[in-house]
Design an enzyme around this catalytic site. Sequence first.
Site, PDB file in Angstrom:
ATOM      1  N   CYS A 165      18.896 -17.046  18.590  1.00  0.00           N
ATOM      2  CA  CYS A 165      17.454 -17.128  18.815  1.00  0.00           C
ATOM      3  C   CYS A 165      16.851 -18.448  18.355  1.00  0.00           C
ATOM      4  O   CYS A 165      15.680 -18.715  18.609  1.00  0.00           O
ATOM      5  CB  CYS A 165      16.770 -15.958  18.123  1.00  0.00           C
ATOM      6  N   HIS A 305       8.724 -16.771  12.726  1.00  0.00           N
ATOM      7  CA  HIS A 305       9.728 -16.086  13.539  1.00  0.00           C
ATOM      8  C   HIS A 305       9.251 -14.667  13.831  1.00  0.00           C
ATOM      9  O   HIS A 305       9.367 -14.196  14.953  1.00  0.00           O
ATOM     10  CB  HIS A 305      11.064 -16.089  12.819  1.00  0.00           C
ATOM     11  N   GLU A 316      10.930 -13.759   5.553  1.00  0.00           N
ATOM     12  CA  GLU A 316      10.256 -14.992   5.956  1.00  0.00           C
ATOM     13  C   GLU A 316       9.004 -15.243   5.123  1.00  0.00           C
ATOM     14  O   GLU A 316       8.723 -16.384   4.735  1.00  0.00           O
ATOM     15  CB  GLU A 316       9.902 -14.943   7.443  1.00  0.00           C
ATOM     16  N   LYS A 337       5.216 -13.331  18.811  1.00  0.00           N
ATOM     17  CA  LYS A 337       6.115 -12.333  19.399  1.00  0.00           C
ATOM     18  C   LYS A 337       5.448 -10.969  19.513  1.00  0.00           C
ATOM     19  O   LYS A 337       5.948 -10.098  20.233  1.00  0.00           O
ATOM     20  CB  LYS A 337       7.405 -12.219  18.579  1.00  0.00           C
ATOM     21  N   HIS A 342      10.403 -10.802  21.861  1.00  0.00           N
ATOM     22  CA  HIS A 342      11.355 -11.796  21.355  1.00  0.00           C
ATOM     23  C   HIS A 342      12.160 -12.329  22.535  1.00  0.00           C
ATOM     24  O   HIS A 342      13.014 -11.630  23.091  1.00  0.00           O
ATOM     25  CB  HIS A 342      12.278 -11.150  20.322  1.00  0.00           C
ATOM     26  N   PHE A 403      20.629 -14.654  14.934  1.00  0.00           N
ATOM     27  CA  PHE A 403      21.833 -13.959  14.483  1.00  0.00           C
ATOM     28  C   PHE A 403      22.918 -14.983  14.152  1.00  0.00           C
ATOM     29  O   PHE A 403      23.072 -15.991  14.835  1.00  0.00           O
ATOM     30  CB  PHE A 403      22.348 -13.021  15.573  1.00  0.00           C
TER      31      PHE A 403
END
Length: 417
Positions: A165, A305, A316, A337, A342, A403
């Site tokens: 991502c 994110h 985060e 998002k 996402h 990931f």
Amino acid sequence: MEFKRVVVTGMGALTPLGNSIDEYWNGLVNGVSGADMITLFDASKFRTKFACEVKNFDATQYMDKKEARKIDRFTQFALVASDQAMADAGLNKENINPDRIGVVLGSGIGGLITFQNEVQEFAKGDGTPRFNPFFIPKMILDIAAGQISMRHNLRGPNYAVVSACASSTNAIIDALTLLRIGKADIIVTGGSEAVISEAGVGGFNAMKAMSERNDDPKTASRPYDKDRDGFIMGEAAGVLILETLEHAKARGAKIYCEVVGGGATADAHHITAPHPEGLGAKNVMLASLADANMKPEDIDYINTHGTSTPLGDIAEVKAILDVFGDHAYKLNISATKSMTGHCLGAAGVIEAIACIQAVRTDTIPPTINHFTDDPELDPKLNFTFNKAQKRTVNAALSNTFGFGGHNACVIVKKFQD
């Protein structure tokens, strides 16, 4: 060695909120959700039956049917977004030096739809290998960068970036580096992703990563809300024209903003879960600030994110507090998002575009779908819940994490000659 300054001179986007920069930005500032029930395949037996699809997209409006059949949906997106960005920057085959323009494009997965369909067709047969001759060229994730170069006759550096991502943010950082050191005058950069398919949705469902709020998809993406239950899969493409300042000025290009820094780190922790204390996220923000020669106090807005996962959002925020200290309470923070879902490998670039637009318009897009405060998150932070806010935005930072523990972020600021 003195680095060249780098600016943004063109933008293009296909997103769940609209198929142009203006439509996308209008959706963001008005708090529109791009989520709805899946139409790209029959999801009736899947645990998650909704997604943030790119809507009203017909590839044959942008290319002939024969060409469209030879390329995967993610490459179709990339080509359209690149067409928009090139036109926006005033670039065409007649007014460029093709040897000094490159393409660096990110994708987390590439042609998953093509891969799935070809394997399914093979499985229906008697074992005799009958594959489409375009199977491999449609599937490989570097093909989008290659197709853009062929479409616009761009013969500079050309490659793909994959870091889950974080892919398109890493692509932007690579483009920034190439331009800074004089390897090109212009880089077409960004990313594309289109994996809303049986394999994509089923795979992420098996990981228990996605929301299953099928009764209310519009509000399912809830970053920083106590009742968040996972991300919504999205699809998108975003393309930026990055250009050295001297080249942009020489040709009289309009300048949207300056790209002043970027950083990349690893969590070195887990294949999918973030470091619980946000160590990699902290380090990547510090690295970006150092690269930009900026202090934490210089940042006005962070596009986080913020995927709406229980662990990721908390990690985060811990990192933001560690990096920004008391200044964290003067920042605007938002997770777009909540509206786009996402978009995996394309998330970074469309969120960088949100930062560019925030800098240009002094407007912070909101984090929508906030209903219940999470007691684990500091209530004094300004998450820009539910409604856009006006404020001076001199500099904005965009975070993307993937990931495998990949972390990347970029910083943009108002252009000053």
